[in-house]
Design an enzyme around this catalytic site. Structure first.
Site: not given
Ligand SMILES: NC(=O)c1ccc[n+]([C@@H]2O[C@H](COP(=O)([O-])OP(=O)(O)OC[C@H]3O[C@@H](n4cnc5c(N)ncnc54)[C@H](O)[C@@H]3O)[C@@H](O)[C@H]2O)c1
Ligand SMILES: NC(=O)c1ccc[n+]([C@@H]2O[C@H](COP(=O)([O-])OP(=O)(O)OC[C@H]3O[C@@H](n4cnc5c(N)ncnc54)[C@H](O)[C@@H]3O)[C@@H](O)[C@H]2O)c1
Lengths: 248, 252
Positions: B135, B148
């Site tokens: 991130s 986080y």
């Molecule tokens: N959306 C943002 O702005 C953003 C920014 C920086 C980093 N990220 C990172 O990107 C990645 C994906 O995030 P996203 O935004 O698509 O979020 P999201 O919540 O839409 O997707 C995350 C997915 O991970 C799954 N998940 C969470 N915990 C889990 C577990 N214990 N076991 C199995 N599956 C699990 C959830 O069910 C979900 O489907 C993450 O690592 C997040 O930290 C997102």
């Protein structure tokens, strides 16, 4: 890589007559650009265009000294609407600190930094709303002995890239850089003072990079798919810099 | 991009970025195993020919389940996209040990375990490529999200460590550092929280937040052979946000 279908699919690659620039020209042509191959050495630029044509792409050679501001402006004017500029032309030479003269610095900066500025200024105007600029830096920017004038000129490329990225972002123009590690070009192979095996031994994977490795990264950053990436300097060095400037 | 015919394991594939990545890989001809703890959205992916596994990142037995599936498919694991993660939270004084542990358990321990599993598979196959989703909060200071951010900082360090350790075995390890990305989870907040809109849209150089596809494209590039000479890197996909705020002229 998706093909560009927009009208303004023209890309300029400086120093496209040799080494890394030739590979970049070929990759951008394959991605659907009409590539303007601009090089001090017009005959080599023609050779690159012949390779592009043979591969089924579109290209055009331009004999250009990028330090000639008027010639740069005139060329970009001739070319018209632009989608992409790759500032690849650069010079390199080895000279220990105590032997360096101010003139060595000036010459290095004139080609590697000031000319990049002129090209970007003209190109940004020709891009209107939307486009991509990719500058070629070097992992030497992290700090390198025996060529401080080169290393600092490439560090300037990084700072320039970030600053211009901020200024052009609202216009939808991305500005990124690729920082190559040691790349096995014909020129590098021809140098008698270079022990390629010793260089390979410094690489985590044991191999040097190829011009295609750099060209693929440039093509990615130049494509619309990378439209949310800007101001970045992507090291393409096989992990050589993981331990900092000295390598691992 | 050459991920064609390669076996790719993508975690968190039911969510925003993970799903876009799974779909992009499948569209480019990769054979995808999609893992998530959330079953319903996985079913939609299954309909487009993607192998789906319901599993939890915090389950120490998850690698075993995955190993069985990979053996059944009969192809070496070439790519791991370590994307599953949980976000949110507040400042340190508002974060309990328990909450911190939750971020660490999923974002670090779970990711670490899967990476260890993938490295084992890739060593046997003579190479591979791993992309960790970190991130932008791992790289710059940001308000809130202390637990986080700490977990994502660990991901960034682990990425460099692994790239160094396994480079000689032909395993490349890189990270992407997304800025604010519009997913089902964040879309509402971006729309309704004025401060968030101001900082991540109005004052962001590109004047927009990212889409899951923006990140998926970067992941696909780093995972592919086009990035064969790139390892240990963290690629920001943030529209220039972390370089500095850039308010509109009227506000300067
Ligand atoms: N959306 C943002 O702005 C953003 C920014 C920086 C980093 N990220 C990172 O990107 C990645 C994906 O995030 P996203 O935004 O698509 O979020 P999201 O919540 O839409 O997707 C995350 C997915 O991970 C799954 N998940 C969470 N915990 C889990 C577990 N214990 N076991 C199995 N599956 C699990 C959830 O069910 C979900 O489907 C993450 O690592 C997040 O930290 C997102
Ligand atoms: N080869 C490497 O290992 C390596 C490593 C890091 C960075 N780089 C950078 O990559 C870029 C390309 O390097 P290369 O190795 O392909 O070099 P090269 O010398 O093989 O090619 C450079 C090309 O630029 C042209 N050129 C030089 N000065 C010019 C000018 N004033 N106007 C127009 N064209 C000019 C040359 O004619 C030549 O065709 C350079 O910016 C270099 O600093 C190379």
């Amino acid at each position: 890589m998706a093909q560009h279908t927009t009208e303004a699919n023209v890309a300029i690659v400086t120093g496209g007559g040799a080494g890394i620039g030739r590979a970049i020209s070929l990759h951008l042509a394959e991605a659907g650009h009409r590539v303007i191959v601009a090089d001090l050495n017009g005959a080599m630029a023609e050779e690159t265009v012949a390779l592009i044509t043979a591969a089924g792409g579109q290209g055009q050679a331009e004999t250009l000294d990028i330090t000639d501001e008027k010639a740069v402006a005139a060329m970009i004017e001739r070319v018209g609407p632009l989608r992409c500029l790759v500032n690849n032309a650069g010079i390199f030479n080895v000279k220990p600190f105590d032997a360096l003269e101010a003139e060595d610095f000036r010459r290095m900066y004139e080609v590697n930094v000031v000319a990049m500025f002129s090209l970007c200024q003209c190109a940004a105007a020709a891009m209107g709303q939307g486009g991509a600029i990719v500058n070629i830096a070097s992992r030497a920017m992290l700090g390198s002995a025996q060529y401080i004038h080169y290393a600092t000129s490439k560090a300037a490329v990084g700072g320039f890239t970030r600053s211009l990225a901020l200024e052009l972002a609202p216009k939808g123009i991305t500005v990124n850089a690729v920082a190559p590690g040691v790349i096995e070009t014909d020129m590098l192979r021809a140098r008698s003072d270079t022990n390629l095996d010793a260089l390979r031994a410094l690489q985590p994977g044991g191999t040097l990079g190829t011009p295609d490795d750099i060209a693929a990264a440039v093509a990615f950053l130049a494509a619309p798919q990378a439209g949310f990436i800007t101001g970045q300097t992507l090291l393409v060095d096989g992990g050589r810099s993981l331990g900092g400037a000295l390598g691992i | 991009m050459t991920v064609e015919n390669k076996l790719a394991l993508i975690t968190g594939a039911a969510g925003g970025i993970g799903r876009a990545t799974a779909e992009l890989f499948a569209a480019r001809g990769a054979q995808v195993i999609a893992v998530d703890r959330d079953a319903a959205p996985l079913q939609e992916l299954a309909q487009s020919g993607i192998t789906t596994i319901i599993g939890d990142m915090t389950d120490p037995a998850l690698p075993e389940t995955l190993a069985e599936e990979i053996t059944r498919i009969g192809k070496p694991l070439a790519i791991l996209v370590n994307n599953a993660g949980i976000g949110g939270g507040g400042r340190l004084d508002q974060t309990s040990d328990e909450e911190l542990r939750r971020y660490m358990e999923v974002n670090v321990v779970g990711l670490f375990r899967l990476a260890r599993f993938a490295v084992g598979q890739m060593q046997a196959a003579g190479g591979g490529s791993i992309v960790n989703v970190a991130s932008i909060y791992a790289e710059v200071g940001a308000q809130n999200s202390s637990g986080y951010s700490a977990s994502k900082g660990a991901v960034a360090a682990l990425t460099r460590q692994m790239a160094t350790d396994y480079g000689p075995e032909g395993i490349r390890v890189n990270a992407v550092a997304p800025g604010l990305i519009e997913t089902p989870l964040t879309a509402e907040r971006i729309r309704t929280e004025a401060w968030r809109h101001e900082i991540f849209v109005e004052q962001s150089p590109m004047r927009r937040v990212g889409q899951p596809q923006d990140v998926a494209q970067a992941i696909a590039f780093l995972a592919s052979d086009e990035a064969a000479f790139i390892s240990g890197e963290s690629l920001r996909v943030d529209g220039g946000w972390a370089m500095g705020r850039y308010p509109r002229e009227a506000q300067i």
